[in-house]
Scaffold this motif. Structure first.
Motif, PDB file in Angstrom:
ATOM      1  N   ALA A 725      24.308  46.593  32.661  1.00 32.33           N
ATOM      2  CA  ALA A 725      22.940  45.167  33.387  1.00 32.33           C
ATOM      3  C   ALA A 725      22.406  45.681  34.564  1.00 32.33           C
ATOM      4  N   ARG A 726      22.960  46.472  35.841  1.00 35.86           N
ATOM      5  CA  ARG A 726      22.056  46.354  36.857  1.00 35.86           C
ATOM      6  C   ARG A 726      21.585  47.559  36.109  1.00 35.86           C
ATOM      7  N   ASP A 727      21.853  48.558  35.323  1.00 29.38           N
ATOM      8  CA  ASP A 727      21.222  49.608  35.202  1.00 29.38           C
ATOM      9  C   ASP A 727      19.845  49.104  34.189  1.00 29.38           C
ATOM     10  N   MET A 728      20.240  48.211  33.175  1.00 36.35           N
ATOM     11  CA  MET A 728      18.951  48.003  32.918  1.00 36.35           C
ATOM     12  C   MET A 728      17.551  47.210  33.637  1.00 36.35           C
ATOM     13  N   GLU A 729      18.207  46.647  34.375  1.00 36.78           N
ATOM     14  CA  GLU A 729      17.634  45.586  35.867  1.00 36.78           C
ATOM     15  C   GLU A 729      16.968  46.657  36.229  1.00 36.78           C
ATOM     16  N   ASP A 730      17.867  47.535  37.475  1.00 40.11           N
ATOM     17  CA  ASP A 730      16.925  49.205  37.351  1.00 40.11           C
ATOM     18  C   ASP A 730      15.733  49.765  36.689  1.00 40.11           C
TER      19      ASP A 730
END
Length: 743
Positions: A725-730
């Motif tokens: 999820a953090r990778d997608m948000e980045d």
């Protein structure tokens, strides 16, 4: 007040009318009582007084008043008076309907029904009012006896417009009962507007089949239409997938072929042939026929590309999108596949934008204020659009991103397509609870695109790709400044899509050459989950007559993925591994699938009794638990498993996959790499067989890989949905930076 002269006659009637309109029925009734005393021969006074008593809830008194008015009349007079009374009641019923006092209108029409039980138009109105009041039941529909009336030899006068409006209202009401179909069939013999009748039924049938999940009901609607026009190609094209979705594969294929024979233009031929191909592929096992239909489909699509039409109507345009669906199931040749796909969807987008040019221009002229905002601090509005955010593979996988989204920095807007207000899907409800804003839509792409624009979505993420024409129609208008495709199927190829979200493994570096979208590679994996729920298994080896010391290979995929060449490789593995069995499961025509595998088994010298065909499990949780009956799972090619691969790896079962070039042929590869297991990754057909035989003969290897998989639950990127999820948000944040810097 006394009514006794003609000069005062007009005055008291005006006063009575005034009281009536104001709803002071008792005062109006007193005036009519006095009028009857003064003019007992005027029958209209009795009709109006009785009606006023009905409006006051005095039903019995009303009946008595009307009977008094009818007293001592000759038969001809009685008939004339009855018509007068009905006219009075009809006028008031219509007035009450205009005021939306539907319960009063319904009561008045019930009195009309008692007076004239053979009037179908009044019965139609009663049905409409009961629907508005949300009181209509199958029992009430039966008690009206309107179906019998319509089927009788009685000479009745049917108003086609009222009939059509009644049917339309009924089909939008959750009453999917056989009695309703009987009623509609009876109506079909009385309509004077056959085309409008068919259009009404078929428009509703699409929603009923897909949104309400009532394919059998939708089929019957189509069959009623065909009874009026047996060569209606539109009806045939509509109901073919209804048959296929209800496991009536042969009928669905037959109807699709009939539609193809009636197709008069290239787009209709493409869509009709797609329906033939869809039926064959969904059934599974019809490999030679499927291949022939696929080759014909490519010929038709190439002809379309050559014609490059710019004046297609919207229906024909949307029907050109889904026929591209089956290319990756037949061959691992992304250059050829995407060359055709990109050109066809460009034609579709051009035609969609031509139809909605004003909206498209408005979206293009969106305010630049958003772009000027500080990209580092702006709370981004992320829109997810899909018809699969429910108990569907996309739904099971996408939920983890929704669970771990940072809602303080990202507002999650979820656009649910084809949702029903009456059905309940617990997973869909879960998505609703984990979204900041939810918009539900039937299949109106224009309305949905406008809603996305009004919501000022910054990044719109498509989870359907070309599996749903509605989604593509929305994306083609580009209602959001940044648009991406993720998770569902492969990239669509629409020029309006900016990014296709992938990872370092699922697409080779050369993919940049043939994708129209920019490939956005996440640092680890394009999908991650925290795990899967599993119940107690319902399968036992002894119940399947499989020895306890046997090696069990398993393959669980839909009929679409049963490629003949891969099935031959699987049979060669079974042949080479002594005391091995092959369990085959998946949504398809069971007889066709059995014949398909039995034929290949015979060609490869494998005994039939080493094959087992499994029914669907009662739930996803039981299905996952049942995977543990297998020692090794054999993946499909050129279209790998995705959700099935994740489930297999989570349950700790070794997997053998054949890696190709296209996205669909590299799903299992990226998942294995992101779980830290390279055993079972085959780059050629020979390696696929070698891994299968090695796993089948080496129990220690199976145990070693199984242990790796179980331990990976605590460390592997594939099982770290929070990091994903953090990778997608980045990625979203950087997409926005790129957008703002380009302005």
């Amino acid at each position: 007040m006394t009514v006794n002269t003609s000069s005062t006659n007009q005055n008291w009637q005006q006063l009575a009318s005034k009281y009536w309109i104001q709803g002071d029925f008792s005062k109006a009734a007193k005036l009519y009582e006095q009028a009857i005393q003064q003019e007992p021969e005027v029958k209209a006074h009795y009709w109006n007084l009785g009606l006023l008593l009905v409006l006051q809830g005095e039903e019995a008194e009303a009946q008595t008043t009307w009977l008094v008015g009818m007293a001592e009349g000759e038969p001809e007079q009685m008939e004339e008076w009855t018509l007068e009374l009905l006219e009075v009641l009809q006028a008031e019923a219509e007035r009450q309907e205009s005021l939306n006092t539907n319960s009063v209108a319904w009561a008045i029409r019930q009195h009309m029904r008692e007076i004239a039980p053979q009037d179908p138009n009044n019965l139609f109105k009663i049905i409409q009012l009961a629907i508005k009041l949300e009181t209509l039941s199958e029992q009430e529909l039966l008690e009206l006896e309107i179906t019998q009336l319509l089927k009788s030899d009685s000479e009745i006068q049917v108003d086609t417009d009222i009939l059509l409006k009644t049917i339309e209202a009924l089909l939008n009401y959750p009453l999917f009962e056989p009695s309703l179909l009987d009623f509609i069939e009876a109506c079909s013999h009385h309509t004077q507007k056959q085309k409008e009748f068919i259009d009404t039924l078929m428009l509703a049938s699409v929603r009923i089949a897909y949104t309400e999940n009532q394919p059998f009901f939708a089929i019957r609607l189509g069959e009623i239409c065909l009874s009026l026009d047996s060569k209606n190609a539109e009806v045939l094209r509509a109901i073919s997938p209804f048959y296929q979705n209800s496991n009536q594969y042969d009928k669905g294929i037959e109807v699709a072929r009939q539609a193809y024979s009636l197709a008069e233009d290239l787009p209709s031929q493409i869509y009709s042939n797609f329906l033939v191909l869809r039926g064959l592929m969904t059934a599974g096992g019809y490999w030679d026929e499927s291949l022939s239909a696929f080759q014909k489909q490519e010929e038709l699509l190439l002809s379309l590309i050559q014609e490059n039409p710019h004046s297609l109507d919207i229906v024909a345009t949307l029907r050109l999108i889904t026929p591209l669906f089956f290319q990756p199931y037949f061959r691992d040749n992304p250059r050829a596949n995407r060359l055709i796909q990109n050109q066809v969807v460009r034609i579709c987008q051009d035609n969609i934008q031509r139809h909605y040019l004003e909206a498209v221009e408005k979206y293009q002229q969106r305010s630049k204020d958003n772009a000027a905002e500080n990209s580092g601090s702006k709370v981004l509005r992320i829109g997810y659009i899909s018809h699969c955010l429910s108990r569907h593979s996309v739904g099971w996988l996408a939920r983890w991103l929704f669970k771990h989204h940072n809602h303080s920095e990202f507002r999650v807007y979820t656009y649910l397509i084809g949702t029903s207000e009456v059905s309940f899907d617990p997973l869909q409800d879960w998505f609703i609870q984990h979204s900041d804003f939810v918009r539900k839509s039937a299949v109106d792409s224009a309305e949905l695109a406008e809603q996305i624009y009004q919501d000022q979505i910054d990044i719109l993420v498509d989870l359907d790709s070309i599996t749903l024409d509605t989604t593509c129609a929305v994306m083609a208008r580009k209602p959001a400044p940044i648009q991406a495709t993720w998770l569902g199927w492969d990239a669509s190829g629409l020029p309006a899509i900016d990014y296709f979200i992938a990872d370092p493994y699922v697409l080779p570096e050369s993919a940049e050459e043939y994708y129209s979208e920019k490939i956005w590679r996440l640092p680890r994996t394009y999908i991650a989950v925290d795990g899967f729920e599993a119940n107690v298994p319902s399968l036992r080896r002894d119940e399947l007559e499989i020895p306890g010391d046997a090696v069990v290979f398993f393959s669980g995929q839909k009929g679409h993925k049963r490629h003949r060449d891969t099935a031959k490789l699987q049979m060669r593995i079974i042949k080479e591994v002594p005391n091995s069995y092959f369990l085959i499961k998946g949504f398809a025509d069971q007889d066709a699938i059995k014949n398909f595998f039995f034929q290949i088994a015979e060609e490869e010298g494998v005994e039939r009794d080493r094959l087992r065909f499994l029914p669907d499990a009662v739930s996803e949780q039981t299905h996952r638990a049942n995977l543990t009956i297998a020692d090794v799972v054999l993946d499909t090619f050129p279209y790998n498993g995705a959700t099935t691969t994740l489930e297999t790896l989570w349950m700790g079962i070794p997997l053998i996959t054949r890696v190709g070039e296209q996205f669909a042929a590299r799903n299992s590869y990226t998942m294995l790499m992101n779980v830290g297991v390279t055993e079972g990754i085959a780059w050629t057909d020979e390696e696929y067989i070698e891994w299968g035989v090695r796993f089948g003969q080496d129990e220690a290897l199976r145990q070693q890989v199984s242990w790796k998989l179980l331990r990976s639950r605590h460390t592997a990127p594939l099982w770290n949905a929070k990091q994903f999820a953090r990778d997608m948000e980045d990625a979203y944040r950087q997409m926005w930076v790129n957008y703002t810097e380009s302005k």
